[in-house]
Write an enzyme that holds these catalytic residues in place. Structure first.
Site, PDB file in Angstrom:
ATOM      1  N   CYS A  31      76.204  45.982  64.136  1.00 23.75           N
ATOM      2  CA  CYS A  31      76.783  47.232  64.624  1.00 23.75           C
ATOM      3  C   CYS A  31      77.106  48.125  63.437  1.00 23.75           C
ATOM      4  O   CYS A  31      77.295  47.652  62.326  1.00 23.75           O
ATOM      5  CB  CYS A  31      78.051  46.944  65.407  1.00 23.75           C
ATOM      6  SG  CYS A  31      77.667  46.125  66.950  1.00 23.75           S
ATOM      7  N   ASP A 266      81.756  34.701  63.462  1.00 25.39           N
ATOM      8  CA  ASP A 266      80.471  34.894  62.792  1.00 25.39           C
ATOM      9  C   ASP A 266      80.659  35.768  61.548  1.00 25.39           C
ATOM     10  O   ASP A 266      80.143  35.456  60.472  1.00 25.39           O
ATOM     11  CB  ASP A 266      79.489  35.550  63.775  1.00 25.39           C
ATOM     12  CG  ASP A 266      78.113  35.745  63.187  1.00 25.39           C
ATOM     13  OD1 ASP A 266      77.741  34.986  62.282  1.00 25.39           O
ATOM     14  OD2 ASP A 266      77.395  36.655  63.651  1.00 25.39           O
TER      15      ASP A 266
END
Ligand code: ADP
Ligand code: SF4
Length: 686
Positions: A31, A266
């Site tokens: 993102c 993550d």
């Protein structure tokens, strides 16, 4: 310099189904807060990475249908053919440098709130949406399942038409309908799509086969999968169903992109996880499949990258953050310029852009997100426009970056630092628990300017107004930083806190100066970023009895934006720090602190040997104020000396100043804007 042959393995081409990657550097989907809102910026940012040598460059998450709409987050959107040109632009930029373009299609189901489309979210079983929106997802019936397959297939064909080379079937981060079906804790179905792993995997397999059938001989089809959800038996584990799932379809996709858990885990920050932390979870994958495997873990060291490939754990070095901090990382290894790599510090300021619905920014790379709107390149910068000399005062992040960028432009630069070390605030902050990697901001820049014959650095050189005037530089740039307020002035107490004259009141500057603290300590955090929580942690680790007080409803509340809040609060709780939220610090006396409840105004007292106030900072600008009267030809303030903020903001400020020096001043909006197209009509009959 030619590259070290030891790194040759990183530059081997790798086949991914019908396409070939030119090397092993793989920018996994990430993102960026630009996506569909600022598509020209997004495309230019990805193109820059292709220029920098990444062989595969992927989009962020791309919505395939309005029934899973991520508004207000700015991901990609491929709902209809009209969306294709935005992605075609990205692919064009990537192909210009012979890299491959990948797209991460996603239907986010119960993790989307559909605030724009206003459609009911979809899920394998009826359940409230993730987050706190007063909204529930409805259970998908067979026709919904057929529709989802159709939407994915149509989006795949659009992706092909946009020019992508690689397409994802996405079951990562607990963020896709496909992973929700797979998940034993989200899927309560009793039909052919629920129950056993085989049943829960049915929809995933169908979509994978649909995608391969639609585009498989023209594009590679990849799977992105979180092998371990870090939820024990409730979710997938890499020793349990995570592994079983991969074994089940081991060679069906053309590539496995594997990671762990939710985005928070993550993209763990360096404060909590070191580089390579995912290896323990994902290293088995290559034993199970013959297809190439990509994994991540903030890899910035080429030696570690080589060992990951040689030891058979990975085929591709996956990177989001290392590619943001240094889009030219592969090229630097290829050209034998290892020491020029601008290593990611693992701070997640990049994530904070997306999390706050704004374009990406990066602490280490001030050009990130500015490729299109300002035309900034991460490695090159316009040559100087004169032989003017520059004096920079202050060697913190702002002064160092300004010196580096001006040095690159060819200006003659003198950098004067009062203390015996470069780094400013980071001299101390990099020594706090978990922040060692933040020191890379200083080390990278110190090394770079040490290589420049036109930049001269002087330590132990506190400059006063007379010395500055006598020095006679054409441009004087003040990067003199900031100091913490001692009166408690800040958001909650604009006029300060009532402090008795015999109270022991400290600021972070005192802690950094080595002041010994008298327990019990009350840490008052009205700043809300990392420092309050981290100093509470440090003081507790030093053996003090610590109470953390904040007017916010949780510890270090802004760190939601860096995905750390939960971890920070958990750590303080586990260490035995007493936490009092929603309370202001109103008074401090010799042995007591008075707290006021933010809701009721009720007061309570705490034993307090010392109060540590983290409220606001004041620019160190007395030199600036004096120099204003000295009629210097050019005088500027940058970084915290102008407006205290993050390290990222200080680096950006220094970089901006260097770019603008000697250039004509910009008139109006200082960057190119992306405007939404206006329709030519009003609705009829309404
Ligand atoms: P920023 O984040 O804006 O770079 P920092 O506080 O990290 O700010 O760094 C400011 C640096 O400026 C510190 O290292 C400080 O020692 C130095 N400094 C402040 N005043 C002077 C001065 N008069 N002469 C030289 N150096 C100074
Ligand atoms: Fe790395 Fe921080 Fe830059 Fe993100 S903002 S890429 S974590 S240095």
């Amino acid at each position: 310099m030619p590259r070290d042959p030891h790194y040759d393995i990183l530059f081997e081409p790798v086949q991914i189904g019908p396409v070939t990657a030119r090397n092993r550097f793989y920018q996994v989907p990430h993102c960026n807060g630009m996506g569909r809102k600022f598509p020209s910026s997004m495309a230019a940012m990805r193109r820059t990475k292709a220029m920098g040598g990444w062989a595969v460059i992927c989009t962020e998450e791309v919505e395939i249908h309005p029934s899973a709409d991520h508004t207000p987050w700015a991901g990609g959107r491929l709902w209809e053919d009209r969306d294709i040109p935005y992605f075609a632009r990205m692919c064009e930029g990537i192909h210009e440098f012979d890299s491959l373009a990948g797209i991460e299609l996603n239907h986010a189901g119960v993790t989307s709130t559909n605030r724009y489309s206003r459609m009911p979210p979809l899920a394998p079983s009826a359940i409230p949406v993730v987050g706190h929106d007063p909204l529930q997802a409805r259970e998908m019936d067979m026709s919904d399942i057929r529709e989802l397959r159709r939407w994915h297939r149509e989006a795949a064909l659009r992706a092909r038409d946009a020019g992508f080379d690689l397409i994802y079937v996405y079951a990562g981060h607990q963020l896709s309908t496909l992973s929700h079906f797979l998940s034993p804790y989200r899927n309560r179905r009793t039909d052919a799509y629920g129950g056993s792993l085989e049943n829960r995997a049915r929809l995933f397999r169908e979509v994978l086969e649909d995608t391969k059938e639609a585009v498989g001989d023209t594009m590679a089809v990849a799977i992105r999968f979180s092998v371990d959800e870090l939820m024990g038996e409730q979710g997938f584990t890499s020793a349990g169903e995570g592994r079983d799932f991969i074994e089940m379809i081991a060679d069906v996709p053309d590539l496995w992109d594997v990671n762990i858990s939710s985005w928070e885990n993550d993209s763990a920050t360096s404060r909590f996880k070191s580089s390579g932390f995912q290896d323990d979870y994902v290293s088995f994958v290559k034993q199970v499949t013959s297809k190439p495997v990509v994994g991540v873990g903030r890899y910035t060291s080429p030696d570690t990258m080589v060992s990951m490939v040689k030891n058979g754990h990975l085929d591709f070095i996956g990177a989001a953050r290392p590619s943001i901090a240094d889009p030219f990382l592969p090229k630097k290894i290829e050209e034998g310029r290892i020491e020029d790599i601008r290593e990611c510090i693992g701070c997640n300021i990049c994530v904070s852009g997306d999390q706050s619905f704004a374009p990406i920014r990066c602490t280490q790379n001030p050009t990130m997100g500015e490729e299109w709107r300002k035309g900034w390149h991460p490695e090159t910068i316009a040559r100087k426009t004169s032989d003017d000399t520059v004096l920079i005062i202050g060697g913190g992040p702002a002064g160092l970056e300004c010196a580096r960028a001006l040095g690159l432009r060819g200006y003659g630069v003198t950098l004067a630092e009062a203390s015996s070390q470069l780094g400013g605030r980071l001299v101390h902050e990099r020594g706090l628990p978990g922040l060692a990697e933040w020191g890379r901001v200083v080390d990278y820049r110190t090394y770079q300017i040490s290589q420049m014959a036109n930049v001269h650095t002087y330590l132990d050189s506190a400059m006063d107004a007379l010395q500055v005037a006598e020095f006679g530089a054409d441009h004087v740039i003040l990067a003199t930083g900031s100091t913490w307020d001692r009166l408690g002035i800040g958001r909650e107490n604009p006029l300060g806190i009532t402090l008795a004259t015999d109270a022991t009141v400290l600021t972070p500057d005192d802690i950094f100066a080595g002041t010994v603290v008298q327990s019990p300590v009350v840490v008052f955090d009205d700043d809300h970023y990392f420092l309050g929580g981290l100093l509470a942690e440090k003081l507790r680790a030093d053996g003090n009895s610590v109470t953390y007080v904040t007017p916010a409803t949780e510890v270090s509340s802004w760190t939601h934006n860096t995905l750390e809040q939960q971890k920070i609060q958990a750590r303080l709780m586990e260490m035995g720090v007493q936490i009092i939220t929603s309370h202001n610090l109103s008074q401090v006396s010799a042995d007591e602190a008075v707290l006021t409840c933010g809701y009721t105004g009720a007061q309570r007292t705490l034993d307090c040997g010392a109060a540590l106030l983290i409220t606001m900072r004041h620019p160190v600008d007395s030199l600036y104020t004096t120099l204003l009267g000295a009629n210097l030809p050019s005088l500027t303030r940058i970084g915290d000396a102008l407006a205290p903020s993050t390290i990222a903001a200080a680096v950006y400020s220094g970089h901006l100043c260097a770019r603008e020096l000697g250039e004509p001043p910009s008139d109006g909006v200082p960057f190119k804007r992306e405007l939404t197209a206006l329709s030519s009509d009003f609705p009829t009959g309404a």
